[in-house]
Scaffold this motif. Structure first.
Motif, mmCIF file in Angstrom:
data_model
loop_
_atom_site.group_PDB
_atom_site.id
_atom_site.type_symbol
_atom_site.label_atom_id
_atom_site.label_comp_id
_atom_site.label_asym_id
_atom_site.label_seq_id
_atom_site.Cartn_x
_atom_site.Cartn_y
_atom_site.Cartn_z
ATOM 1 N N PRO A 50 0.798 -1.226 0.000
ATOM 2 C CA PRO A 50 0.000 0.000 0.000
ATOM 3 C C PRO A 50 0.837 1.285 0.000
ATOM 4 N N THR A 51 2.076 1.225 0.491
ATOM 5 C CA THR A 51 2.915 2.425 0.575
ATOM 6 C C THR A 51 4.331 2.085 0.117
ATOM 7 N N PRO A 52 5.093 3.101 -0.266
ATOM 8 C CA PRO A 52 6.488 2.845 -0.625
ATOM 9 C C PRO A 52 7.275 2.199 0.514
ATOM 10 N N ALA A 53 7.017 2.636 1.743
ATOM 11 C CA ALA A 53 7.732 2.064 2.893
ATOM 12 C C ALA A 53 7.406 0.582 3.056
ATOM 13 N N ALA A 54 6.158 0.209 2.857
ATOM 14 C CA ALA A 54 5.761 -1.199 2.976
ATOM 15 C C ALA A 54 6.407 -2.032 1.880
ATOM 16 N N ARG A 55 6.476 -1.475 0.675
ATOM 17 C CA ARG A 55 7.117 -2.194 -0.438
ATOM 18 C C ARG A 55 8.609 -2.382 -0.162
ATOM 19 N N MET A 56 9.258 -1.329 0.303
ATOM 20 C CA MET A 56 10.695 -1.427 0.588
ATOM 21 C C MET A 56 10.965 -2.425 1.708
ATOM 22 N N ALA A 57 10.121 -2.445 2.725
ATOM 23 C CA ALA A 57 10.303 -3.398 3.820
ATOM 24 C C ALA A 57 10.161 -4.824 3.311
ATOM 25 N N ALA A 58 9.164 -5.076 2.482
ATOM 26 C CA ALA A 58 8.954 -6.416 1.932
ATOM 27 C C ALA A 58 10.119 -6.823 1.041
ATOM 28 N N GLU A 59 10.610 -5.901 0.218
ATOM 29 C CA GLU A 59 11.747 -6.195 -0.652
ATOM 30 C C GLU A 59 13.003 -6.465 0.166
ATOM 31 N N GLY A 60 13.176 -5.711 1.244
ATOM 32 C CA GLY A 60 14.332 -5.915 2.120
ATOM 33 C C GLY A 60 14.339 -7.294 2.747
#
Length: 95
Positions: A50-60
């Motif tokens: 839903p958010t860039p931060a959530a995407r980055m956390a999942a990718e990390g």
């Protein structure tokens, strides 16, 4: 020493990919002379969230799961602290 490059997204067959392949081959050749071989690359898919931060956390999380336990992690961030190659080597060796 072995180097592993982890990146988010998949480069398509276009001039950008050709440029990456060119410099990857050059880095591999130079690395062999310096004892930094083999060089490998893993591309992980872009996450959905839903958010860039959530995407980055999942990718990390996905990226860290791909790193062998014996490897050291060096994260490159265009907005992070800048330092030269010598300082990078010192920081990696210390940790």
């Amino acid at each position: 020493m072995r180097l592993l490059i982890l990146a988010v997204g998949k480069l398509k067959r276009d001039p950008e990919r050709d440029l990456f392949d060119h410099y990857f081959a050059r880095a591999e050749t130079a690395g062999r002379k310096l004892g930094l071989s083999p060089l490998s690359m893993i591309e992980v898919p872009e996450a959905r969230g839903p958010t860039p931060a959530a995407r980055m956390a999942a990718e990390g999380i996905v990226m860290l799961g791909k790193v062998p336990a014996s490897h050291k992690v060096v994260c490159l961030d265009r907005e992070g602290e800048q330092f030269g190659t010598h300082d990078l080597v010192l920081r990696v060796r210390v940790q």
